[in-house]
Design an enzyme around this catalytic site. Structure first.
Site, PDB file in Angstrom:
ATOM      1  N   HIS A  52      -1.916  -1.631   5.426  1.00 20.11           N
ATOM      2  CA  HIS A  52      -2.819  -1.110   4.413  1.00 20.11           C
ATOM      3  C   HIS A  52      -4.186  -0.736   4.978  1.00 20.11           C
ATOM      4  O   HIS A  52      -5.122  -0.483   4.221  1.00 20.11           O
ATOM      5  CB  HIS A  52      -3.008  -2.139   3.290  1.00 20.11           C
ATOM      6  CG  HIS A  52      -1.764  -2.392   2.493  1.00 20.11           C
ATOM      7  ND1 HIS A  52      -0.754  -3.191   2.957  1.00 20.11           N
ATOM      8  CD2 HIS A  52      -1.371  -1.947   1.281  1.00 20.11           C
ATOM      9  CE1 HIS A  52       0.222  -3.232   2.048  1.00 20.11           C
ATOM     10  NE2 HIS A  52      -0.128  -2.482   1.020  1.00 20.11           N
ATOM     11  N   ALA A  83       7.257   6.818  -5.570  1.00 16.36           N
ATOM     12  CA  ALA A  83       8.274   7.514  -4.788  1.00 16.36           C
ATOM     13  C   ALA A  83       7.570   8.689  -4.116  1.00 16.36           C
ATOM     14  O   ALA A  83       7.667   9.836  -4.564  1.00 16.36           O
ATOM     15  CB  ALA A  83       9.415   7.990  -5.688  1.00 16.36           C
ATOM     16  N   GLU A  84       6.835   8.386  -3.038  1.00 14.00           N
ATOM     17  CA  GLU A  84       5.934   9.359  -2.434  1.00 14.00           C
ATOM     18  C   GLU A  84       6.638  10.636  -1.994  1.00 14.00           C
ATOM     19  O   GLU A  84       6.127  11.749  -2.189  1.00 14.00           O
ATOM     20  CB  GLU A  84       5.196   8.745  -1.243  1.00 14.00           C
ATOM     21  CG  GLU A  84       4.168   7.689  -1.615  1.00 14.00           C
ATOM     22  CD  GLU A  84       4.767   6.309  -1.831  1.00 14.00           C
ATOM     23  OE1 GLU A  84       6.001   6.163  -1.673  1.00 14.00           O
ATOM     24  OE2 GLU A  84       4.015   5.371  -2.161  1.00 14.00           O
ATOM     25  N   PHE A  91       0.883   4.975   3.009  1.00 19.35           N
ATOM     26  CA  PHE A  91       1.966   5.340   2.088  1.00 19.35           C
ATOM     27  C   PHE A  91       2.360   6.809   2.249  1.00 19.35           C
ATOM     28  O   PHE A  91       3.473   7.207   1.878  1.00 19.35           O
ATOM     29  CB  PHE A  91       1.560   5.085   0.638  1.00 19.35           C
ATOM     30  CG  PHE A  91       1.260   3.646   0.308  1.00 19.35           C
ATOM     31  CD1 PHE A  91       1.561   2.632   1.195  1.00 19.35           C
ATOM     32  CD2 PHE A  91       0.673   3.315  -0.903  1.00 19.35           C
ATOM     33  CE1 PHE A  91       1.270   1.300   0.886  1.00 19.35           C
ATOM     34  CE2 PHE A  91       0.384   1.995  -1.217  1.00 19.35           C
ATOM     35  CZ  PHE A  91       0.678   0.990  -0.326  1.00 19.35           C
TER      36      PHE A  91
END
Length: 323
Positions: A128, A58-59, A85
């Site tokens: 990514h 949960a950045e 992210f």
């Protein structure tokens, strides 16, 4: 002096930062990358278990906690993982941490390090493989570290932890297994001080992060062809050592800027613009950029290879301006 991998050098640097200052804490444990050796991180996790937390994915939440901890006296190092992210926590990273010092007229500082892995890793595909340093460079108040060697990652991570400013610390995935000499008695690598990785007289190659070993490889190839290339590694984008770059360009008169971000508004573009604006009279040929085309990073290997800035492409760019 001892040879070690980039991953090991970083692990040692973080251990030293933890040992030197009890205010340093770690959030997350994903520092070693996909190609790093997990064994080199074991001593850190064993010796400082009480100062390491593993938050849920949960950045936005845990980066907010880290900012709050920094505002109240701790010095967190936050392992966000893959660079893209960090977009989930953009409000905290770009709109809270860098504004704290200025917004309070210097009454508080925010000494947090946001660590992330980035770059074309090999089949990382669209979400990514992003390198977000250029985006964060457009956010005043953030320091940005982009080490390109084992020695530099060890020294820069310690300097970033000591800084009272929020810092973006970016490791390229493909640097983790790279081996280099590290001075085991060495201290911090100061922020804002570039390093000339190779002296030369014919052309300057300004390279950051993964492009540093690629630039050195290109310089070796060029030497065999009779061209003497100087390789300059800024090591940090903020602060940027413009003087070192301009000195090198004044000496050689030709420059190629190599970076693994997109060409439009990317790192290579900003450095090239700085040289054009402040060092134009030194130039004997147009500046060349070696960067990623303005496309998302594809999954397919052949397509990924096609857009990747390589040592060979640096060689081609140098040949163009040295004809």
């Amino acid at each position: 002096m001892r040879q070690m991998t980039y991953s090991e050098a970083m692990a040692i640097g973080i251990q030293e930062a933890l040992a030197e200052d009890e205010r340093v804490v770690l959030m997350g444990a994903g520092f070693g990358g996909l190609r790093g050796d997990p064994a080199v991180w074991s001593p850190l996790r064993e010796n400082f278990r009480d100062r390491i937390t593993n938050p849920p994915i949960a950045e936005l939440g845990y980066c907010g906690i880290a900012v709050g901890a920094a505002l109240t006296g701790l010095r967190p190092i936050v392992a966000i993982g893959t660079g893209s992210f960090s977009f989930e926590a953009f409000p905290q990273i770009a709109n809270e941490a860098p504004q704290a010092h200025y917004g309070t007229r210097g009454q508080v500082t925010c000494p947090v390090v946001f660590h992330m892995r980035a770059g074309i890793r090999g089949a990382g595909a669209l979400q990514h493989s992003i390198a977000p340093q250029a985006m964060y460079w457009n956010t005043p108040g953030l320091e940005i570290c982009v080490p390109g060697s084992p020695a530099d990652v060890r020294g820069l991570i310690k300097a970033a932890v000591r800084s009272d400013n929020p810092t973006i610390f970016i490791d390229h995935e493909r640097l983790h297994p790279v081996v280099g000499d590290v001075d085991e008695s060495g201290g911090d690598v100061p922020l804002g001080v570039a390093d000339v990785k190779r002296e030369g007289s014919d052309v300057t190659i300004v390279a950051t992060s993964i492009m540093v070993p690629r630039a050195l490889e290109a310089a070796a190839t060029l030497a065999d062809q009779g061209t003497d290339a100087e390789v300059v590694d800024p090591r940090t984008l903020v602060p940027l050592d413009k003087d070192a770059i301009l000195r090198s360009v004044a000496k050689t008169g030709r420059v190629v800027v190599a970076d693994e971000t997109q060409r439009s508004c990317g790192v290579a573009s900003e450095i090239a613009a700085t040289i054009a604006e402040e060092g134009f009279e030194s130039l004997r040929a147009p500046i060349r950029r070696v960067a990623i085309p303005n496309v998302p990073i594809p999954y397919h290997q052949a397509e990924e290879d096609y857009i990747t800035p390589t040592a060979g492409r640096i060689v081609e760019a140098v040949q163009e301006i040295c004809r």
